[in-house]
Design a protein around this motif. Structure first.
Motif, PDB file in Angstrom:
ATOM      1  N   GLY A 114      -4.999  -0.903   0.626  1.00 29.47           N
ATOM      2  CA  GLY A 114      -3.512  -2.317   0.844  1.00 29.47           C
ATOM      3  C   GLY A 114      -2.305  -1.540   0.873  1.00 29.47           C
ATOM      4  O   GLY A 114      -1.610  -1.510   1.529  1.00 29.47           O
ATOM      5  N   GLY A 115      -2.411   0.061   0.211  1.00 30.25           N
ATOM      6  CA  GLY A 115      -1.079   0.629  -0.399  1.00 30.25           C
ATOM      7  C   GLY A 115      -0.378   1.314   1.420  1.00 30.25           C
ATOM      8  O   GLY A 115       0.624   1.220   1.874  1.00 30.25           O
ATOM      9  N   GLU A 116      -2.009   1.901   2.141  1.00 27.03           N
ATOM     10  CA  GLU A 116      -1.469   2.021   3.201  1.00 27.03           C
ATOM     11  C   GLU A 116      -0.999   1.191   4.196  1.00 27.03           C
ATOM     12  O   GLU A 116      -0.347   1.575   4.936  1.00 27.03           O
ATOM     13  CB  GLU A 116      -2.629   2.962   3.646  1.00 27.03           C
ATOM     14  N   PHE A 117      -1.976   0.285   4.041  1.00 30.36           N
ATOM     15  CA  PHE A 117      -1.199  -0.762   5.141  1.00 30.36           C
ATOM     16  C   PHE A 117      -0.037  -1.700   4.783  1.00 30.36           C
ATOM     17  O   PHE A 117       0.348  -1.369   5.796  1.00 30.36           O
ATOM     18  CB  PHE A 117      -2.479  -1.970   4.714  1.00 30.36           C
ATOM     19  N   GLU A 118       0.281  -1.143   3.756  1.00 28.90           N
ATOM     20  CA  GLU A 118       1.636  -1.801   3.230  1.00 28.90           C
ATOM     21  C   GLU A 118       2.499  -1.137   4.078  1.00 28.90           C
ATOM     22  O   GLU A 118       3.936  -1.536   3.887  1.00 28.90           O
ATOM     23  CB  GLU A 118       1.713  -2.432   1.682  1.00 28.90           C
ATOM     24  N   GLN A 119       2.678   0.148   3.872  1.00 25.88           N
ATOM     25  CA  GLN A 119       3.373   0.907   4.097  1.00 25.88           C
ATOM     26  C   GLN A 119       3.283   1.427   6.037  1.00 25.88           C
ATOM     27  O   GLN A 119       4.775   0.623   6.581  1.00 25.88           O
ATOM     28  CB  GLN A 119       2.732   2.767   3.921  1.00 25.88           C
ATOM     29  N   LYS A 120       2.100   1.209   6.258  1.00 23.49           N
ATOM     30  CA  LYS A 120       2.622   1.284   7.383  1.00 23.49           C
ATOM     31  C   LYS A 120       2.463  -0.277   8.098  1.00 23.49           C
ATOM     32  O   LYS A 120       2.891  -0.215   9.331  1.00 23.49           O
ATOM     33  CB  LYS A 120       0.935   1.232   8.529  1.00 23.49           C
ATOM     34  N   MET A 121       2.711  -1.340   7.900  1.00 26.47           N
ATOM     35  CA  MET A 121       2.780  -3.322   8.243  1.00 26.47           C
ATOM     36  C   MET A 121       4.733  -3.078   8.175  1.00 26.47           C
ATOM     37  O   MET A 121       5.652  -3.405   8.897  1.00 26.47           O
ATOM     38  CB  MET A 121       2.066  -3.629   7.445  1.00 26.47           C
ATOM     39  N   SER A 122       5.236  -2.651   6.878  1.00 26.09           N
ATOM     40  CA  SER A 122       6.411  -2.257   6.542  1.00 26.09           C
ATOM     41  C   SER A 122       7.168  -1.238   7.717  1.00 26.09           C
ATOM     42  O   SER A 122       7.640  -1.992   8.201  1.00 26.09           O
ATOM     43  CB  SER A 122       7.119  -1.441   5.508  1.00 26.09           C
ATOM     44  N   GLU A 123       6.294  -0.412   8.159  1.00 28.13           N
ATOM     45  CA  GLU A 123       7.141   0.282   9.576  1.00 28.13           C
ATOM     46  C   GLU A 123       7.031  -0.338  10.460  1.00 28.13           C
ATOM     47  O   GLU A 123       7.985  -0.788  11.481  1.00 28.13           O
ATOM     48  CB  GLU A 123       6.446   2.114   9.623  1.00 28.13           C
ATOM     49  N   SER A 124       5.977  -0.922  11.107  1.00 29.62           N
ATOM     50  CA  SER A 124       5.490  -1.401  12.118  1.00 29.62           C
ATOM     51  C   SER A 124       6.857  -2.950  11.916  1.00 29.62           C
ATOM     52  O   SER A 124       6.865  -3.923  13.635  1.00 29.62           O
ATOM     53  CB  SER A 124       3.825  -2.494  12.396  1.00 29.62           C
ATOM     54  N   SER A 125       6.930  -3.943  11.073  1.00 28.95           N
ATOM     55  CA  SER A 125       7.313  -4.846  11.284  1.00 28.95           C
ATOM     56  C   SER A 125       8.731  -4.726  11.420  1.00 28.95           C
ATOM     57  O   SER A 125       9.595  -5.098  12.210  1.00 28.95           O
ATOM     58  CB  SER A 125       7.271  -4.898  10.097  1.00 28.95           C
ATOM     59  N   GLN A 126       9.663  -3.562  10.739  1.00 27.73           N
ATOM     60  CA  GLN A 126      10.816  -2.870  11.691  1.00 27.73           C
ATOM     61  C   GLN A 126      10.903  -2.454  12.641  1.00 27.73           C
ATOM     62  O   GLN A 126      11.986  -2.894  13.305  1.00 27.73           O
ATOM     63  CB  GLN A 126      10.865  -1.941  10.471  1.00 27.73           C
ATOM     64  N   LYS A 127       9.490  -1.996  13.139  1.00 27.18           N
ATOM     65  CA  LYS A 127       9.661  -1.510  14.491  1.00 27.18           C
ATOM     66  C   LYS A 127       9.041  -2.870  15.438  1.00 27.18           C
ATOM     67  O   LYS A 127      10.639  -2.797  16.288  1.00 27.18           O
ATOM     68  CB  LYS A 127       8.377  -0.580  14.854  1.00 27.18           C
ATOM     69  N   PHE A 128       8.517  -3.618  15.430  1.00 25.87           N
ATOM     70  CA  PHE A 128       8.985  -4.898  15.923  1.00 25.87           C
ATOM     71  C   PHE A 128       9.615  -5.597  15.776  1.00 25.87           C
ATOM     72  O   PHE A 128      10.180  -6.277  16.874  1.00 25.87           O
ATOM     73  CB  PHE A 128       7.327  -5.961  15.015  1.00 25.87           C
ATOM     74  N   GLN A 129      10.634  -5.904  14.571  1.00 30.23           N
ATOM     75  CA  GLN A 129      11.564  -6.242  14.511  1.00 30.23           C
ATOM     76  C   GLN A 129      13.254  -5.842  15.203  1.00 30.23           C
ATOM     77  O   GLN A 129      13.787  -6.754  16.168  1.00 30.23           O
ATOM     78  CB  GLN A 129      12.537  -6.112  13.032  1.00 30.23           C
ATOM     79  N   GLU A 130      13.448  -4.479  15.321  1.00 33.08           N
ATOM     80  CA  GLU A 130      13.783  -4.155  16.471  1.00 33.08           C
ATOM     81  C   GLU A 130      13.787  -4.160  17.496  1.00 33.08           C
ATOM     82  O   GLU A 130      14.479  -3.793  18.695  1.00 33.08           O
ATOM     83  CB  GLU A 130      13.665  -2.419  15.977  1.00 33.08           C
ATOM     84  N   ILE A 131      12.509  -3.880  17.955  1.00 33.96           N
ATOM     85  CA  ILE A 131      12.023  -4.718  19.627  1.00 33.96           C
ATOM     86  C   ILE A 131      12.462  -5.600  20.056  1.00 33.96           C
ATOM     87  O   ILE A 131      13.259  -5.992  21.548  1.00 33.96           O
ATOM     88  CB  ILE A 131      10.975  -4.230  19.674  1.00 33.96           C
ATOM     89  N   GLU A 132      12.268  -6.761  19.071  1.00 40.32           N
ATOM     90  CA  GLU A 132      12.814  -8.061  18.999  1.00 40.32           C
ATOM     91  C   GLU A 132      14.133  -8.183  19.261  1.00 40.32           C
ATOM     92  O   GLU A 132      14.669  -9.881  20.014  1.00 40.32           O
ATOM     93  CB  GLU A 132      11.707  -9.167  18.131  1.00 40.32           C
TER      94      GLU A 132
END
Length: 346
Positions: free
Chosen positions: A182-200
């Protein structure tokens, strides 16, 4: 920041498909602008038909010059909408170009987020294991409680208690592993969410720029159309009624001189001279046949008398024949009348 969480940890799929929906929005925007351009083209053609109709207006009458005002105005409106159609076609090319770049960005983003996808899958798997371990642990605990309530043999209770401890240890290991994943998921998901937001954000910014270009094109055309209408109104005002009538008079006028006044002219009748009066008209004479041209004949006994007879001559040198016969008078009157008719006919 874009964060989507839930029991199934499907937030990544939601954000990823939302990014993919941007491509659909880009295609739909291009289709919308393409349809708008087609409408502008149709309108431009319709205005050209109106201009042709105005150019074929009747040239008759004082209103004829006004058709030229309609023709010029319709031609300019047709050009305005044709120019807008061209701008929209250029905008469609920009949208399609952005769509191609968008596909490349999404493909690259998918490759960069493989780790996040693996973390999501690992968390989902571990979540399933954790749930099973939890259910197994709870089942062993319930079995131990039942045996104790029922007063089961001590041996059975000890055996159930051992199973419960093993289930608790397994459950604890699953929790530890789940928390680590879950910790790894949260870290990866946080980075991906930031990337998705920038793209959006970049996508929405680009879409707004395209829409702004669309809006400015329409606004510019409306300004031009307003100027054409104002010019049309001014041209109509400038062409006054007096000007239309004056132009008609200049084009269709047959002359500026007025007809001369005609006075009363009495009728003059040509009368023949009375018989017995002396004729002062010039006698008709054929060369060679007159008495002056003839030489006296020795056989003509009356010739000397004729030559010796006294003749009366007028101021112009013409002989006055007092003894003219009636036929000679009629012949002279007829000849004079013919000469007067001939001179009058010219």
């Amino acid at each position: 920041m874009l964060t989507v969480q839930g029991e199934k940890n499907a937030g990544f799929d939601v954000l990823y498909h939302n990014m993919k929906h941007g491509q659909l929005a880009t295609k739909e925007l291009a289709e919308f602008v393409r349809e708008s351009a087609a409408i502008q083209e149709t309108y431009s053609k319709s205005m050209s038909k109106l201009a042709k109709m105005a150019s074929n207006g009747s040239p008759l009458g004082t209103f004829a010059p006004m058709w030229d005002v309609f023709r010029v105005s319709s031609d300019k409106l047709a050009l305005c909408h044709l120019e807008l159609m061209k701008k929209m076609n250029d905008l469609i090319r920009d949208i399609n170009k952005y769509g191609d770049e968008q596909v490349k960005i999404h493909r690259k983003t998918k490759e960069e987020m493989v780790g996040t996808v693996e973390a999501v899958q690992a968390l989902q798997v571990q979540s399933g294991h954790l749930q099973k371990s939890k259910e197994g642990y709870h089942a062993k605990c319930l079995e131990l409680d039942r045996l104790r309530k029922e007063g089961a043999p001590q041996k059975e209770q000890e055996k159930a208690e051992l199973k419960s401890k093993k289930a608790a240890e397994s459950f604890g290991l699953c929790i530890e592993k789940y928390n680590r994943v879950g910790g790894e998921f949260e870290q990866k998901m946080s980075e991906s969410s930031q990337k998705f937001q920038e793209i959006e954000e970049a996508h929405l910014r680009q879409m707004k720029q395209l829409i702004k270009a669309y809006s400015h094109s329409i606004e510019d055309t409306h300004v031009q159309v307003g100027q054409v209408h104002e010019e049309f109104k001014q041209n109509v005002e400038n062409i006054g009624i007096d000007n239309l009538i004056q132009k008609f008079a200049e084009q269709k006028g047959t002359g500026k001189e007025r007809p001369a006044l005609v006075g009363f002219e009495e009728y003059m009748t040509a009368l023949a001279p009375e018989v017995g009066k002396k004729s002062r008209a010039k006698a008709f004479r054929i060369p060679g046949l007159g008495k002056r041209d003839k030489e006296p004949d020795s056989t003509d006994s009356t010739a000397p008398e004729t030559l010796n007879s006294p003749l009366e001559v007028d101021d112009e040198g013409f002989v006055i024949r007092a003894d003219s016969t009636h036929n000679d008078i009629l012949f002279c009157a007829h000849t004079c009348s013919a000469r007067i008719f001939t001179i009058t006919s010219y």
